[in-house]
Design a protein around this motif. Structure first.
Motif, PDB file in Angstrom:
ATOM      1  N   ALA A 201      12.282   1.408  13.034  1.00 16.78           N
ATOM      2  CA  ALA A 201      12.660   2.741  12.572  1.00 16.78           C
ATOM      3  C   ALA A 201      11.423   3.622  12.493  1.00 16.78           C
ATOM      4  CB  ALA A 201      13.344   2.650  11.203  1.00 16.78           C
ATOM      5  N   VAL A 202      11.672   4.889  12.200  1.00 18.77           N
ATOM      6  CA  VAL A 202      10.609   5.878  12.015  1.00 18.77           C
ATOM      7  C   VAL A 202      10.845   6.578  10.680  1.00 18.77           C
ATOM      8  CG1 VAL A 202       9.555   7.987  12.901  1.00 18.77           C
ATOM      9  CG2 VAL A 202      10.318   6.229  14.493  1.00 18.77           C
ATOM     10  N   LEU A 203       9.795   6.717   9.893  1.00 20.47           N
ATOM     11  CA  LEU A 203       9.921   7.405   8.612  1.00 20.47           C
ATOM     12  C   LEU A 203       9.972   8.905   8.848  1.00 20.47           C
ATOM     13  CD1 LEU A 203       7.431   5.402   6.353  1.00 20.47           C
ATOM     14  CD2 LEU A 203       9.868   5.014   6.747  1.00 20.47           C
ATOM     15  N   SER A 204      10.899   9.562   8.150  1.00 19.83           N
ATOM     16  CA  SER A 204      11.087  11.002   8.339  1.00 19.83           C
ATOM     17  C   SER A 204      10.412  11.807   7.242  1.00 19.83           C
ATOM     18  CB  SER A 204      12.579  11.335   8.382  1.00 19.83           C
ATOM     19  OG  SER A 204      12.787  12.707   8.558  1.00 19.83           O
ATOM     20  N   GLY A 205      10.552  11.390   5.986  1.00 20.88           N
ATOM     21  CA  GLY A 205       9.940  12.147   4.895  1.00 20.88           C
ATOM     22  C   GLY A 205      10.639  11.841   3.582  1.00 20.88           C
ATOM     23  N   TRP A 206      10.157  12.465   2.517  1.00 17.43           N
ATOM     24  CA  TRP A 206      10.707  12.234   1.176  1.00 17.43           C
ATOM     25  C   TRP A 206      12.119  12.777   1.096  1.00 17.43           C
ATOM     26  CZ3 TRP A 206       8.400   9.229  -2.397  1.00 17.43           C
ATOM     27  CH2 TRP A 206       7.055   8.905  -2.175  1.00 17.43           C
ATOM     28  N   ALA A 207      13.004  12.038   0.455  1.00 12.36           N
ATOM     29  CA  ALA A 207      14.407  12.433   0.357  1.00 12.36           C
ATOM     30  C   ALA A 207      15.019  11.702  -0.835  1.00 12.36           C
ATOM     31  CB  ALA A 207      15.148  12.102   1.655  1.00 12.36           C
ATOM     32  N   GLY A 208      16.359  11.735  -0.914  1.00 11.21           N
ATOM     33  CA  GLY A 208      17.059  10.977  -1.931  1.00 11.21           C
ATOM     34  C   GLY A 208      17.064  11.643  -3.286  1.00 11.21           C
ATOM     35  N   PRO A 209      17.693  11.013  -4.260  1.00 12.71           N
ATOM     36  CA  PRO A 209      17.804  11.594  -5.597  1.00 12.71           C
ATOM     37  C   PRO A 209      16.434  11.769  -6.241  1.00 12.71           C
ATOM     38  CG  PRO A 209      18.459   9.285  -5.608  1.00 12.71           C
ATOM     39  CD  PRO A 209      18.303   9.685  -4.175  1.00 12.71           C
TER      40      PRO A 209
ATOM     41  N   ARG B 265       0.835  -1.203   0.000  1.00 10.00           N
ATOM     42  CA  ARG B 265       0.000   0.000   0.000  1.00 10.00           C
ATOM     43  C   ARG B 265       0.870   1.254   0.000  1.00 10.00           C
ATOM     44  NH1 ARG B 265      -4.458  -0.583   4.641  1.00 10.00           N
ATOM     45  NH2 ARG B 265      -5.230   1.277   3.561  1.00 10.00           N
ATOM     46  N   ARG B 266       0.431   2.230  -0.765  1.00  9.80           N
ATOM     47  CA  ARG B 266       1.115   3.528  -0.793  1.00  9.80           C
ATOM     48  C   ARG B 266       0.800   4.280   0.494  1.00  9.80           C
ATOM     49  NH1 ARG B 266      -0.598   8.799  -2.302  1.00  9.80           N
ATOM     50  NH2 ARG B 266       1.159  10.131  -2.875  1.00  9.80           N
ATOM     51  N   LEU B 267       1.817   4.933   1.039  1.00  7.21           N
ATOM     52  CA  LEU B 267       1.671   5.707   2.269  1.00  7.21           C
ATOM     53  C   LEU B 267       1.637   7.182   1.888  1.00  7.21           C
ATOM     54  CD1 LEU B 267       1.512   5.452   5.343  1.00  7.21           C
ATOM     55  CD2 LEU B 267       4.011   5.536   5.400  1.00  7.21           C
ATOM     56  N   ARG B 268       0.462   7.796   2.000  1.00  4.28           N
ATOM     57  CA  ARG B 268       0.318   9.181   1.557  1.00  4.28           C
ATOM     58  C   ARG B 268       1.120  10.149   2.417  1.00  4.28           C
ATOM     59  NH1 ARG B 268      -5.595  11.665   1.551  1.00  4.28           N
ATOM     60  NH2 ARG B 268      -5.951   9.842   0.232  1.00  4.28           N
ATOM     61  N   CYS B 269       1.119   9.943   3.729  1.00  5.88           N
ATOM     62  CA  CYS B 269       1.800  10.856   4.666  1.00  5.88           C
ATOM     63  C   CYS B 269       2.805  10.053   5.492  1.00  5.88           C
ATOM     64  CB  CYS B 269       0.789  11.551   5.568  1.00  5.88           C
ATOM     65  SG  CYS B 269      -0.414  12.572   4.674  1.00  5.88           S
ATOM     66  N   PRO B 270       4.048   9.933   5.037  1.00  8.80           N
ATOM     67  CA  PRO B 270       4.998   9.048   5.720  1.00  8.80           C
ATOM     68  C   PRO B 270       5.562   9.596   7.024  1.00  8.80           C
ATOM     69  CG  PRO B 270       6.046  10.121   3.849  1.00  8.80           C
ATOM     70  CD  PRO B 270       4.589  10.492   3.783  1.00  8.80           C
ATOM     71  N   ARG B 271       5.582  10.900   7.208  1.00  8.57           N
ATOM     72  CA  ARG B 271       6.279  11.476   8.357  1.00  8.57           C
ATOM     73  C   ARG B 271       5.763  10.899   9.681  1.00  8.57           C
ATOM     74  NH1 ARG B 271       9.190  15.703  10.088  1.00  8.57           N
ATOM     75  NH2 ARG B 271       9.434  16.615   8.026  1.00  8.57           N
ATOM     76  N   GLY B 272       6.723  10.420  10.490  1.00  7.14           N
ATOM     77  CA  GLY B 272       6.401   9.959  11.831  1.00  7.14           C
ATOM     78  C   GLY B 272       5.846   8.548  11.919  1.00  7.14           C
ATOM     79  N   ARG B 273       5.682   7.845  10.787  1.00  3.50           N
ATOM     80  CA  ARG B 273       5.146   6.483  10.848  1.00  3.50           C
ATOM     81  C   ARG B 273       6.221   5.519  11.362  1.00  3.50           C
ATOM     82  NH1 ARG B 273      -0.476   6.344   9.337  1.00  3.50           N
ATOM     83  NH2 ARG B 273      -0.197   4.093   9.088  1.00  3.50           N
ATOM     84  N   THR B 274       5.839   4.655  12.274  1.00  4.86           N
ATOM     85  CA  THR B 274       6.750   3.640  12.794  1.00  4.86           C
ATOM     86  C   THR B 274       6.724   2.425  11.882  1.00  4.86           C
ATOM     87  OG1 THR B 274       6.360   4.386  15.053  1.00  4.86           O
ATOM     88  CG2 THR B 274       7.310   2.196  14.786  1.00  4.86           C
ATOM     89  N   VAL B 275       7.902   1.928  11.534  1.00  6.06           N
ATOM     90  CA  VAL B 275       8.012   0.804  10.603  1.00  6.06           C
ATOM     91  C   VAL B 275       9.019  -0.201  11.153  1.00  6.06           C
ATOM     92  CG1 VAL B 275       7.422   2.191   8.580  1.00  6.06           C
ATOM     93  CG2 VAL B 275       9.816   1.967   9.260  1.00  6.06           C
ATOM     94  N   HIS B 276       9.022  -1.387  10.549  1.00  6.59           N
ATOM     95  CA  HIS B 276      10.071  -2.352  10.833  1.00  6.59           C
ATOM     96  C   HIS B 276      10.432  -3.075   9.543  1.00  6.59           C
ATOM     97  CE1 HIS B 276       6.575  -5.158  11.211  1.00  6.59           C
ATOM     98  NE2 HIS B 276       7.430  -6.001  10.660  1.00  6.59           N
ATOM     99  N   SER B 277      11.588  -3.690   9.557  1.00  6.89           N
ATOM    100  CA  SER B 277      12.050  -4.449   8.400  1.00  6.89           C
ATOM    101  C   SER B 277      12.828  -5.657   8.905  1.00  6.89           C
ATOM    102  CB  SER B 277      12.930  -3.572   7.504  1.00  6.89           C
ATOM    103  OG  SER B 277      13.211  -4.224   6.279  1.00  6.89           O
ATOM    104  N   TYR B 278      13.006  -6.634   8.042  1.00  8.24           N
ATOM    105  CA  TYR B 278      13.679  -7.873   8.418  1.00  8.24           C
ATOM    106  C   TYR B 278      14.709  -8.177   7.338  1.00  8.24           C
ATOM    107  CZ  TYR B 278      14.104 -12.646  10.310  1.00  8.24           C
ATOM    108  OH  TYR B 278      14.560 -13.806  10.893  1.00  8.24           O
ATOM    109  N   GLY B 279      15.976  -8.024   7.706  1.00  4.23           N
ATOM    110  CA  GLY B 279      17.033  -8.216   6.720  1.00  4.23           C
ATOM    111  C   GLY B 279      18.015  -9.289   7.120  1.00  4.23           C
ATOM    112  N   PHE B 280      19.035  -9.457   6.296  1.00  7.63           N
ATOM    113  CA  PHE B 280      19.957 -10.578   6.454  1.00  7.63           C
ATOM    114  C   PHE B 280      21.408 -10.107   6.411  1.00  7.63           C
ATOM    115  CE2 PHE B 280      16.008 -11.921   4.538  1.00  7.63           C
ATOM    116  CZ  PHE B 280      15.633 -12.986   5.336  1.00  7.63           C
ATOM    117  N   PRO B 281      21.844  -9.358   7.435  1.00  4.02           N
ATOM    118  CA  PRO B 281      23.276  -9.022   7.526  1.00  4.02           C
ATOM    119  C   PRO B 281      24.097 -10.296   7.602  1.00  4.02           C
ATOM    120  CG  PRO B 281      21.980  -7.765   9.115  1.00  4.02           C
ATOM    121  CD  PRO B 281      21.076  -8.821   8.557  1.00  4.02           C
ATOM    122  N   TYR B 282      25.314 -10.235   7.098  1.00  2.00           N
ATOM    123  CA  TYR B 282      26.097 -11.467   6.993  1.00  2.00           C
ATOM    124  C   TYR B 282      26.356 -12.125   8.339  1.00  2.00           C
ATOM    125  CZ  TYR B 282      30.132  -8.780   8.644  1.00  2.00           C
ATOM    126  OH  TYR B 282      30.979  -8.010   9.384  1.00  2.00           O
TER     127      TYR B 282
END
Length: 520
Positions: A163-171, A136-153
């Protein structure tokens, strides 16, 4: 614990799992792990078993991941529109590995500034984890609490990062910045392609793409699902409904009262084109007549009218079990009465005031929401102006929530003494003002985001080119050591002079590009 699994080819079974026992007594084929999100996947090099990154299983064996994850596979050869390289996919809660390749037309490798970087893979057998993933698209990301599951070596079976989403950024503003949570695991290499899950809805709102770490900050960025859909049109079929902004909204409609014979005249300035006659009907019969009308739609749609409620079989039940839910759902309901002094009329007026009390209670929550957003916007404004040189121009906020406190108290105290139509109009004016003030706060927050976006874009460039240099064996390259240190020092300076930082980042980017060309 480090446990290694790979596909076995030595006994003629292309899906056989080679099993290693860990120091905890678990086996690699049956590890103990959380399978609450069975769509999670770990991507490995088919030949070495090395973890490349993560992915999200969509449906029927289709996997979403970052393109740079595939580029790390030993068999990857650059230059083709669709790379012909297979990777091993380990789906959570599955006992076997599957082989996967990039789907035709679903390959967007990262550009020089790391835009794009998405891919869809097709596994060699259909796997449909249950429950299915929500995207689902998140219309207002600021302040949303999220989690992720990754595989560091260092953690072959994966780890959670909050983590907490801060806002639109990046290239190009294509990413959403992810801020780490103190004393919790952070998104790091090995999370690339992992689904980023919104805590409130359980929906995947993006995939982790890149991370930046220093002594001062731990930042990461995700590619939102709507950006993925822009690059990969085939991905759109998996997108669900948008997650709306988590912002105050009036939860209730209104009850209007008209007295006398039905005509086409407007009631309290609202035109009522259709009236439903409740005379002689039970509450269930009135409901069946009304259920296909605009009564079930949110406030602001065409109002619905009911006449003959005094002659209904159960007037109070019609009010409480039919009209009440419609109003709570946001509908405007006009009740036409034949006798303004009847017992039913007195009951209707009481329900009318009750509906106004609900809206005023909601306004109390709305003003509290405004105060919190106001404080957060001021914090972001102060941070941007203190962090950057020259200080960015960001609108200053007055005490908006405090301005509304006294009028709100006056509204609450006047429910029993003020004409309901007059009170309703006052409540609606207050709601409109609250909406305007929330808009003002959001504009300031966006201005602060835009100011910080310049700095985060520079961080992203350094992180992406550093990753590219490492990928090409230039980790300890002497020619890159000094410009990398200079760029990081300029970015970490407090305050950060953006002109100096941009010049040093561009110098490092040019140095990496020069070394890559020299190595070809």
């Amino acid at each position: 614990m480090a446990v290694y699994r790979k596909r076995g080819h030595d006994q003629g079974n292309p899906h056989k799992v080679r099993c290693v026992v860990s120091n905890t007594g678990e086996t690699a084929s049956h590890p103990r792990r959380d399978d609450s999100e069975p769509w999670r996947a770990c991507l490995r090099d088919e030949d070495t078993g090395e973890i490349l990154g993560a992915g999200v299983v969509l449906t029927e064996g289709v996997v979403l991941t970052c393109a740079h994850v595939i580029q790390k596979a030993q068999g990857y050869k650059p230059g083709s529109e669709t790379p012909d390289v297979a990777v091993a996919v380990e789906v959570m809660a599955q006992d076997e590995l599957a082989s996967a390749r990039v789907m035709p037309g679903c390959w967007v490798p990262p550009t020089e500034d790391d835009r794009g970087d998405v891919a869809l893979l097709r596994m060699d057998r259909a796997i449909q984890p249950e429950p299915r993933v929500q995207l689902r698209r998140l219309r207002c990301p600021r302040g949303r609490t999220v989690h992720s599951y990754g595989f560091p070596y260092v953690r072959a079976y994966g780890i959670y990062a909050s983590a907490v989403l801060s806002g639109w950024a990046g290239p190009g503003g294509e990413w959403i910045q992810i801020d780490s949570v103190p004393q919790r695991e952070v998104i790091r290499p090995g999370f690339s392609g992992a689904g980023v899950v919104d805590e409130r809805t359980g929906a995947v709102v993006g995939i982790a793409a890149i991370a930046y770490h220093s002594d001062l900050s731990h930042l990461a960025w995700m590619i939102p699902v709507d950006v993925v859909a822009e690059y990969l049109p085939a991905f759109r079929e998996w997108l669900g409904p948008e997650i709306p902004c988590d912002r105050w909204a009036s939860p209730a409609g209104a009850i209007l009262i008209a007295v006398g014979a039905h005509d086409e005249a407007a009631v309290a300035g609202i035109h009522v084109p259709n009236m439903v006659d409740a005379a002689g009907k039970s509450a269930d019969e009135v409901y069946r007549v009304l259920r296909d009308t605009p009564a079930s739609e949110p406030r602001g749609s065409e109002p619905v009218g009911v006449t003959g409620i005094e002659q209904a079989q159960e007037p109070e039940k019609v009010l409480d079990s039919v009209v009440g839910p419609m109003v709570r759902n946001g509908a405007t309901v006009v009740l036409r009465l034949s006798d303004e002094n009847s017992p039913t009329a007195r009951l209707v007026r009481q329900r009318q005031r009750d509906a106004l009390r609900v809206r005023i209670d909601a306004l109390t929550e709305g003003v509290a929401d405004l105060a919190q957003r106001e404080d957060l916007a001021r914090t972001h404004r102060r941070r941007a102006q203190a962090r950057l040189r020259p200080p960015p121009k960001i609108t200053e906020l007055s005490a908006l929530a405090a301005e509304l406190q006294l009028p709100l108290a006056a509204l609450r105290s006047s429910v029993d003494d003020t004409d309901p139509d007059r009170l309703r109009r006052a409540v609606e004016r207050f709601e409109r003002k609250l909406d305007r003030y929330l808009d003002q706060v959001e504009r300031v927050a966006r201005e602060a985001d835009a100011a910080m976006l310049v700095l985060e874009r520079l961080r992203g460039l350094v992180a992406s080119y550093n990753a590219r240099a490492v990928q090409h064996g230039l980790l300890e390259d002497k020619e890159l050591e000094q410009p990398l240190r200079a760029a990081r020092e300029a970015l970490d300076a407090y305050p950060c002079d953006l002109n100096i930082a941009e010049a040093r980042v561009n110098e490092y980017v040019r140095a990496v590009q020069h070394r890559l060309r020299a190595g070809q």
